[in-house]
Design an enzyme around this catalytic site. Structure first.
Site, mmCIF file in Angstrom:
data_model
loop_
_atom_site.group_PDB
_atom_site.id
_atom_site.type_symbol
_atom_site.label_atom_id
_atom_site.label_comp_id
_atom_site.label_asym_id
_atom_site.label_seq_id
_atom_site.Cartn_x
_atom_site.Cartn_y
_atom_site.Cartn_z
ATOM 1 N N THR A 1 41.921 54.335 -56.325
ATOM 2 C CA THR A 1 42.402 55.170 -55.221
ATOM 3 C C THR A 1 42.457 56.633 -55.662
ATOM 4 O O THR A 1 42.546 56.931 -56.849
ATOM 5 C CB THR A 1 43.820 54.784 -54.781
ATOM 6 O OG1 THR A 1 44.751 55.171 -55.812
ATOM 7 C CG2 THR A 1 43.955 53.310 -54.489
ATOM 8 N N ASP A 2 42.413 57.531 -54.687
ATOM 9 C CA ASP A 2 42.888 58.884 -54.963
ATOM 10 C C ASP A 2 44.398 58.776 -55.168
ATOM 11 O O ASP A 2 44.998 57.720 -54.915
ATOM 12 C CB ASP A 2 42.533 59.819 -53.797
ATOM 13 C CG ASP A 2 42.416 61.277 -54.217
ATOM 14 O OD1 ASP A 2 42.906 61.628 -55.303
ATOM 15 O OD2 ASP A 2 41.842 62.069 -53.456
ATOM 16 N N ALA A 3 45.026 59.838 -55.627
ATOM 17 C CA ALA A 3 46.465 59.789 -55.946
ATOM 18 C C ALA A 3 47.265 59.297 -54.743
ATOM 19 O O ALA A 3 47.148 59.838 -53.643
ATOM 20 C CB ALA A 3 46.941 61.166 -56.374
#
Length: 602
Positions: free
Chosen positions: A299-301
């Site tokens: 995932t992105d953050a």
């Protein structure tokens, strides 16, 4: 210890699988609970609490930020201590130690220490003349420097196709607007990173190039139809997966209704379309099954507003795993001892969801196996020698040969967009008066220094900083000058360039912190034109601003970057300013080509 191949084949317990699927943020940690205050103590040495959770929970990886990096010896010791903590776990598996070192606007290693380059759009500007040379070389050098520090995963390259001039978060982080160009340069960077031992992470799937909302601050929605998505957004991912199979691909916190219009109910009770990060149709059906990607999806953050505004942290992780994501990046905030209980609760909840069948046990096992195989492929190790590593890294980081390539890229990217009345190269005479207009004083000094270093003529300089100036005094300086060099950097920096969501928390008005400087710049350019001054406009960032300011100038150049690598009392300098000065003075030609379309121009 080195990764044993038997681990990838043997059965891990569910808890061990889940630990490997977490990538923790260790940016700040306070050993005493700070109460109502936010913890802002950088982790530059590994606290016992954090070492213990890595060991206890068989954590798979961590992400570093600029705050974690003081000096070369310090960051090597930190990374080695992190690996020692991982080696003590039941699995004893080495960690992914990751970072955002894209180059250009997103660089976590201090620019005076490591080689950061001028970024992707400058690489895109060099393609016609140099092909994939600078994509390959910049990735090779960044990989060598990261590996020397003990970092083995880089969240790069960004292969979003920048189709939107108003994109607040991608812009110069993209190679350009042509999907085929982006695919070629992105593929070259993947090879450059991974052939030199650093795992790359293509981002942000299925594409962040046509958004006008930053997913750090909101939830963007891309309204492309399927045909546009397949022609514009997906080609770089499709081509690179086909030819290169990158170690990781990072998801985007973006709604794509044409790909998945299914909904969720937010924590505030609002029904909304699922973001790509939580969409099984996008992550499993499209990325895995249709595009054939077999690597690790991260995932992105998860602390970004595109997720955190709508989901509680634990719910967000459950939803991403259900979609088919392998690793949750920054799943919860760990800032003080009380947060350690939240990590325990997260792992317990994930176990419960597997037992209930909400999360598929076979998928969790297959996901953990993908992670272990990636660690095995890149021969990650927790057997490290601090002294030898420090000695090697101190010789390697910012090495003269690396800085040479950085300077060559900066120069090759400079693009001449307009040159009327033979304005360029500048005809500088002794005692010529040059007035520089810049977004801030440091950039004025950087260009002034670069001009002085590249001519033997005695030049008189004056400067206007758009952060604040006295209009009448500036008008006088414009009228007395022989040459006006005016520059702009837009759009403004996004959170990812400064660091991340903690910066927004510190300053909620970050996105609008700077007063709009464009009206002031336009007014000054008009005054210079009325005074019949020889005027050069320089676009320092995304060149779309040329449509607004270029018409008031005799000549227009684009640099795509304004990095300042040296900032001392004696000198302020950066590769883009040195390259700009050389072109202005005729010491080098401008051979770059615009990699994006500018209204009414090309």
């Amino acid at each position: 210890m080195p990764l044993q191949s038997s681990f990838a084949e043997s059965a891990l317990t569910l808890k061990q699988q889940l630990g490997q699927k977490l990538m923790l943020d260790l940016r700040y940690y306070c050993e005493q609970d700070p109460g109502e205050q936010k913890c802002r103590t950088p982790v530059t040495e590994l606290p016992a609490d954090l070492a213990n959770i890595i060991t206890k929970h068989n954590i798979g990886g961590v992400i570093l930020f600029a705050e974690n990096i003081d000096t070369v010896p310090q960051v090597i010791k930190l990374n080695n201590d992190l690996q020692k903590a991982a080696a003590k776990s039941e699995l004893g598996l080495p960690l992914f130690i990751s970072i955002d070192q894209e180059g250009g606007r997103v660089a976590r290693i201090p620019r005076d220490v490591g080689t950061s380059f001028t970024g992707n759009m400058s690489i895109g500007a060099t393609y016609k003349e140099h092909g994939t040379h600078f994509a390959t070389e910049s990735a090779r050098i960044i990989a060598d420097e990261l590996l020397a520090l003990g970092v083995n995963v880089n969240y790069a390259p960004t292969v979003d196709v920048n189709m939107n001039p108003d994109n607040p978060v991608i812009n110069v982080r993209s190679y350009g607007e042509d999907p085929q160009l982006v695919a070629k340069l992105g593929g070259a960077q993947v090879a450059g990173f991974e052939n030199n031992g650093v795992i790359s992470s293509l981002k942000h799937f299925p594409g962040h190039g046509d958004t006008n909302v930053d997913s750090h601050t909101g939830l963007p929605k891309v309204m492309h139809d399927k045909e546009t998505i397949w022609q514009q957004d997906l080609p770089p991912f499709k081509e690179i997966i086909k030819n290169q199979q990158p170690g990781m691909i990072m998801t985007a916190h973006i709604q794509y209704p044409a790909l998945d219009d299914s909904t969720f109910v937010s924590k505030e009770g609002k029904t909304m379309i699922k973001p790509a990060t939580m969409s099984r149709k996008i992550i499993t059906d499209l990325l895995r099954d249709e595009l054939g990607y077999q690597g690790v999806v991260i995932t992105d953050a998860l602390d970004m507003a595109g997720i955190s505004h709508f989901f509680e942290p634990i719910e967000a992780v459950v939803n991403t795993f259900a979609a088919g994501v392998d690793i949750a990046l920054m799943p919860i905030e760990i800032r003080s001892p009380k947060d350690l209980a939240v990590l325990e609760a997260l792992i317990e909840r994930l176990e419960q969801e597997v037992q209930r069948g909400t999360l598929n046990a076979n998928e969790m096992s297959a996901s953990a196996t993908r992670i272990l195989k990636l660690k095995e492929k890149f021969k990650l190790t927790s057997l490290l020698d601090d002294k030898a590593a420090i000695k090697k890294a101190q010789l390697l980081l910012g090495d003269q040969s690396h800085r040479k390539v950085e300077a060559e890229l900066a120069l090759a990217a400079i693009t001449e967009v307009k040159n009327e009345k033979n304005t360029l190269p500048l005809s500088i005479k002794s005692n010529s008066k040059v007035h520089i207009i810049m977004p801030d004083t440091r950039k004025c000094y950087a260009l002034q220094q670069a001009l002085i270093d590249n001519t033997d003529k005695l030049i008189s300089f004056s400067c206007t900083s758009l952060q604040g100036y006295e209009p009448l005094a500036t008008l006088k300086e414009i009228n007395e000058a022989d040459i006006i060099i005016a520059a702009n950097a837009s759009p403004k920096q996004s959170a990812v360039e400064v660091g991340g969501m903690d910066d927004l928390a510190d300053n909620p008005e970050f996105a609008i912190a700077k007063a709009d400087q464009s009206a002031a710049l336009e007014s000054l350019l008009k005054q210079a034109k009325l005074a019949h001054k020889k005027t050069i406009f320089v676009s320092l960032r995304a060149p779309y601003d040329i449509a607004q300011f270029g018409k008031f100038s005799d000549a227009v150049l684009a640099t795509y970057a304004y990095n300042i690598d040296v900032d001392t009392d004696e000198k302020i300098a950066g590769p883009a300013f040195t390259a700009l000065a050389k072109v202005l003075l005729g010491k080098a030609p401008a051979t770059g080509q615009l990699p994006v379309t500018i209204n009414d121009l090309n």
